[in-house]
Design a protein around this motif. Structure first.
Motif, PDB file in Angstrom:
ATOM      1  N   GLY A   1      34.174  57.730  -0.274  1.00 51.61           N
ATOM      2  CA  GLY A   1      35.065  57.691  -1.423  1.00 51.61           C
ATOM      3  C   GLY A   1      35.171  59.054  -2.082  1.00 51.61           C
ATOM      4  N   ILE A   2      35.642  59.085  -3.302  1.00 53.81           N
ATOM      5  CA  ILE A   2      35.879  60.352  -3.996  1.00 53.81           C
ATOM      6  C   ILE A   2      34.583  61.147  -4.125  1.00 53.81           C
ATOM      7  CG2 ILE A   2      35.663  59.368  -6.330  1.00 53.81           C
ATOM      8  CD1 ILE A   2      38.085  62.142  -5.252  1.00 53.81           C
TER       9      ILE A   2
ATOM     10  N   SER B   1      34.030  64.528  -1.942  1.00 54.73           N
ATOM     11  CA  SER B   1      33.867  65.739  -2.743  1.00 54.73           C
ATOM     12  C   SER B   1      32.586  66.474  -2.358  1.00 54.73           C
ATOM     13  CB  SER B   1      33.837  65.369  -4.229  1.00 54.73           C
ATOM     14  OG  SER B   1      33.591  66.507  -5.016  1.00 54.73           O
ATOM     15  N   ILE B   2      31.508  65.735  -2.166  1.00 57.27           N
ATOM     16  CA  ILE B   2      30.246  66.356  -1.763  1.00 57.27           C
ATOM     17  C   ILE B   2      30.400  67.027  -0.398  1.00 57.27           C
ATOM     18  CG2 ILE B   2      27.876  65.855  -1.032  1.00 57.27           C
ATOM     19  CD1 ILE B   2      27.868  63.699  -3.291  1.00 57.27           C
TER      20      ILE B   2
ATOM     21  N   VAL C   1      37.718  55.481   6.137  1.00 50.92           N
ATOM     22  CA  VAL C   1      37.618  56.553   5.145  1.00 50.92           C
ATOM     23  C   VAL C   1      38.407  56.192   3.884  1.00 50.92           C
ATOM     24  CG1 VAL C   1      38.151  58.975   4.706  1.00 50.92           C
ATOM     25  CG2 VAL C   1      37.271  58.279   6.935  1.00 50.92           C
ATOM     26  N   CYS C   2      37.760  56.350   2.761  1.00 54.97           N
ATOM     27  CA  CYS C   2      38.359  56.074   1.445  1.00 54.97           C
ATOM     28  C   CYS C   2      38.930  54.663   1.348  1.00 54.97           C
ATOM     29  CB  CYS C   2      39.423  57.112   1.106  1.00 54.97           C
ATOM     30  SG  CYS C   2      38.749  58.748   0.816  1.00 54.97           S
TER      31      CYS C   2
ATOM     32  N   ASN D   1      42.959  53.079  -5.789  1.00 54.79           N
ATOM     33  CA  ASN D   1      43.472  53.541  -7.084  1.00 54.79           C
ATOM     34  C   ASN D   1      43.012  54.926  -7.500  1.00 54.79           C
ATOM     35  OD1 ASN D   1      40.820  53.261  -8.126  1.00 54.79           O
ATOM     36  ND2 ASN D   1      41.186  51.103  -8.509  1.00 54.79           N
ATOM     37  N   GLY D   2      42.351  55.643  -6.631  1.00 54.58           N
ATOM     38  CA  GLY D   2      41.914  56.998  -6.982  1.00 54.58           C
ATOM     39  C   GLY D   2      40.990  57.033  -8.177  1.00 54.58           C
ATOM     40  N   GLY D   3      40.385  55.917  -8.518  1.00 58.82           N
ATOM     41  CA  GLY D   3      39.464  55.888  -9.629  1.00 58.82           C
ATOM     42  C   GLY D   3      40.131  55.748 -10.983  1.00 58.82           C
TER      43      GLY D   3
END
Length: 153
Positions: free
Chosen positions: A11-12, A16-17, A45-46, A53-55
């Motif tokens: 996920g995000i 990001s990591i 993935v994701c 909803n992209g958070g």
């Protein structure tokens, strides 16, 4: 079977990591000296909340007011700015990678509707506070009432 770094979830946060690790390794080491990274995901993935909803990264006057009441105005400002920085970064990364259209990454406007006077007045008070204490972040915020409500055809 082996990896230097294992990231659980794509996920995000996981993405990001992974991105930051790869960028840091590329800028600090030769191309032959970098850790092996494995990302584990239960689905695709994701596929979780990030994919749906992209958070929902957004600022709200209600949250700002709660943060300010509990943590103080400076902490509330920092929290809202920190959250909004994530949206800017996501949009920047999507643009850099040329995946804006595919990912449908975009800033959207949202609408809150109130049918009773008390919640409406509370919402207005919180919005005015947000606009006063964070004018740059709340610049696009507005309210409509009665005959001022835009007609949608």
């Amino acid at each position: 079977k082996e990896a230097d770094i294992v990231i659980i979830g794509s996920g995000i946060t996981g993405a990001s990591i992974a991105r930051n690790l790869l960028q840091n390794c590329a800028s600090q080491h030769s191309s032959t000296s970098h850790p092996s990274i494995v990302m584990l995901e239960a689905r695709t993935v994701c596929s979780g909340a990030t994919g749906r909803n992209g958070g929902h990264i957004l600022e709200t006057a209600d949250e700002y007011s709660r943060f300010a009441d509990v943590l103080g105005v400076d902490a509330a400002r920092n929290l809202i700015r920190f959250r909004l920085a994530h949206l800017r970064e996501m949009l920047t990364v999507a643009e850099e990678l040329g995946i804006t259209a595919e990912t449908q990454a975009r800033k959207v406007r949202f609408l809150s509707i109130y049918f009773r006077d008390k919640p409406w007045k509370t919402a207005l008070e919180r919005m005015h506070r947000f606009k006063e204490e964070m004018p740059e972040e709340a610049a696009e915020w507005t309210s409509y009432e009665g005959d001022n409500i835009p007609k949608v055809s």
